[in-house]
Design an enzyme around this catalytic site. Structure first.
Site, mmCIF file in Angstrom:
data_model
loop_
_atom_site.group_PDB
_atom_site.id
_atom_site.type_symbol
_atom_site.label_atom_id
_atom_site.label_comp_id
_atom_site.label_asym_id
_atom_site.label_seq_id
_atom_site.Cartn_x
_atom_site.Cartn_y
_atom_site.Cartn_z
ATOM 1 N N HIS A 76 -122.439 -4.743 10.428
ATOM 2 C CA HIS A 76 -122.222 -3.293 10.565
ATOM 3 C C HIS A 76 -120.945 -2.871 9.824
ATOM 4 O O HIS A 76 -120.903 -1.835 9.165
ATOM 5 C CB HIS A 76 -122.050 -2.922 12.039
ATOM 6 C CG HIS A 76 -123.234 -3.186 12.907
ATOM 7 N ND1 HIS A 76 -123.248 -4.160 13.879
ATOM 8 C CD2 HIS A 76 -124.444 -2.605 12.961
ATOM 9 C CE1 HIS A 76 -124.421 -4.157 14.503
ATOM 10 N NE2 HIS A 76 -125.178 -3.230 13.963
ATOM 11 N N GLN A 96 -137.084 -1.469 7.383
ATOM 12 C CA GLN A 96 -136.514 -0.243 7.956
ATOM 13 C C GLN A 96 -135.823 0.591 6.874
ATOM 14 O O GLN A 96 -135.994 1.818 6.795
ATOM 15 C CB GLN A 96 -135.519 -0.613 9.046
ATOM 16 C CG GLN A 96 -134.683 0.535 9.552
ATOM 17 C CD GLN A 96 -133.819 0.120 10.724
ATOM 18 O OE1 GLN A 96 -134.264 0.127 11.851
ATOM 19 N NE2 GLN A 96 -132.569 -0.239 10.464
HETATM 20 P P1 AMP Z 1 -128.544 -1.947 14.447
HETATM 21 O O1 AMP Z 1 -127.290 -1.622 15.194
HETATM 22 O O2 AMP Z 1 -129.026 -3.330 14.666
HETATM 23 O O3 AMP Z 1 -129.611 -0.895 14.619
HETATM 24 O O4 AMP Z 1 -128.162 -1.904 12.915
HETATM 25 C C1 AMP Z 1 -127.513 -0.797 12.365
HETATM 26 C C2 AMP Z 1 -127.442 -0.976 10.877
HETATM 27 O O5 AMP Z 1 -126.736 -2.170 10.578
HETATM 28 C C3 AMP Z 1 -128.823 -1.098 10.220
HETATM 29 O O6 AMP Z 1 -128.814 -0.370 9.005
HETATM 30 C C4 AMP Z 1 -128.935 -2.580 9.980
HETATM 31 O O7 AMP Z 1 -129.775 -2.905 8.884
HETATM 32 C C5 AMP Z 1 -127.488 -2.936 9.678
HETATM 33 N N1 AMP Z 1 -127.269 -4.365 9.884
HETATM 34 C C6 AMP Z 1 -127.492 -5.074 11.018
HETATM 35 N N2 AMP Z 1 -127.229 -6.384 10.800
HETATM 36 C C7 AMP Z 1 -126.844 -6.496 9.510
HETATM 37 C C8 AMP Z 1 -126.449 -7.586 8.677
HETATM 38 N N3 AMP Z 1 -126.425 -8.834 9.134
HETATM 39 N N4 AMP Z 1 -126.133 -7.336 7.395
HETATM 40 C C9 AMP Z 1 -126.171 -6.055 6.911
HETATM 41 N N5 AMP Z 1 -126.530 -4.997 7.638
HETATM 42 C C10 AMP Z 1 -126.861 -5.203 8.921
#
Ligand code: AMP
Length: 281
Positions: A37, A153
């Site tokens: 994030h 997504q």
């Molecule tokens: P989430 O809180 O899991 O809904 O993720 C929020 C954002 O963070 C989304 O755009 C995810 O794709 C991104 N994200 C989550 N994990 C990663 C990661 N390991 N690398 C890059 N982006 C991430």
């Protein structure tokens, strides 16, 4: 860094900004923040003077049997982490503000979201598209930053923003891994140490396939077999899907890989569902 909890306050915020001089980038998250994030926050800060991070665990993207109630909620730690980054505002609306009594409108994608994660989670992308459009209408960002970790997504959101003529630009930021290779995810905290060890087969399999690709292998079956073999070295991981697709339209390759491609997979390790991918070429 200010915390904004009210929708009206968010409206006052973007109205207070001289949009000709300052751009806004929005990083939508569900909290339980990790380096993945935070890399999106850094990307946002490269693009815009004002970075807004939203933290909202969106109930409409969870099916009734999924982990909405158990999803990690770590707001204080999240705010402390963001305080070290160039974040202007953290937007933390409540579910009753975004989905008040009598709420009835949803956005659904009829293409890119149907396969892969959409098979096991048929209402997931409807929830994602709905909340992302709502957050975009509330924050009015110039840039929307998404992680390529959740590649499908990212593509579904990009398509929704284009289809609905929403005046913002969707940016896909690189996937961030832990030092051992596991793709960072808020759900990794659910893994026991043994499950985590078993889960490493996923990234190792993807790296093996990428090496084969670099060495000239283009047959999809050979590339996928390399991933599968690593994942199935341990007895418990169950592959939900594993496919090589064209990166722009997520069409599956059945034979030779000859334009920008991505291997997508979802793997169940115990009760934990992990998704990962690797871009080829
Ligand atoms: P989430 O809180 O899991 O809904 O993720 C929020 C954002 O963070 C989304 O755009 C995810 O794709 C991104 N994200 C989550 N994990 C990663 C990661 N390991 N690398 C890059 N982006 C991430």
């Amino acid at each position: 860094m200010r915390q904004i909890t009210q929708l009206t306050e968010m409206t006052d915020y973007y109205r207070s900004i001289d949009r000709l001089r300052e751009k806004i980038a929005l990083v939508p998250t569900m909290g339980a923040l990790h380096r993945g994030h935070l890399s999106l926050v850094e990307e946002a800060a490269r693009l815009a003077q004002r970075v807004v991070v939203s933290i909202f665990i969106n109930p409409t993207q969870f099916a009734p049997h999924e982990d909405f109630n158990a999803y990690p909620r770590t707001l204080d730690e999240d705010l402390a982490k963001l305080a070290d980054y160039p974040v202007d505002a953290v937007f933390t609306p409540t579910a009753s503000q975004l989905y008040p009594h009598g709420y009835q409108t949803y956005v659904s994608n009829e293409g890119l979201g149907l396969g892969f994660c959409g098979i096991k989670r048929p209402t997931f992308f409807k929830g994602v598209c709905t909340v992302v459009l709502k957050l975009t209408n509330i924050v009015r960002p110039d840039f929307l930053i998404f992680g390529r970790k959740d590649f499908q997504q990212f593509k579904v959101v990009e398509q929704m923003i284009a289809d609905l003529h929403v005046p913002t630009q969707v940016i896909g930021s690189p996937l961030v891994r832990d030092t051992d290779g596991l793709a960072l995810s808020s759900r990794n905290v659910y893994l026991s140490s043994e499950q985590r060890r078993q889960a490493l087969g996923i990234s190792q399999g993807l790296f093996a396939a990428a090496s084969l690709y670099q060495a000239g292998e283009r047959r999809t079956q050979a590339l996928l077999a390399a991933v599968k073999a690593r994942i199935e070295q341990s007895p418990s991981p169950v592959i939900e899907y594993l496919a090589i697709c064209q990166r722009d339209n997520l069409q599956e390759y059945s034979e030779l890989v000859n334009s920008p491609a991505i291997i997508l997979c979802a793997v169940q390790v115990g009760q934990v569902r992990l998704i990962d991918n690797i871009e080829l070429g």
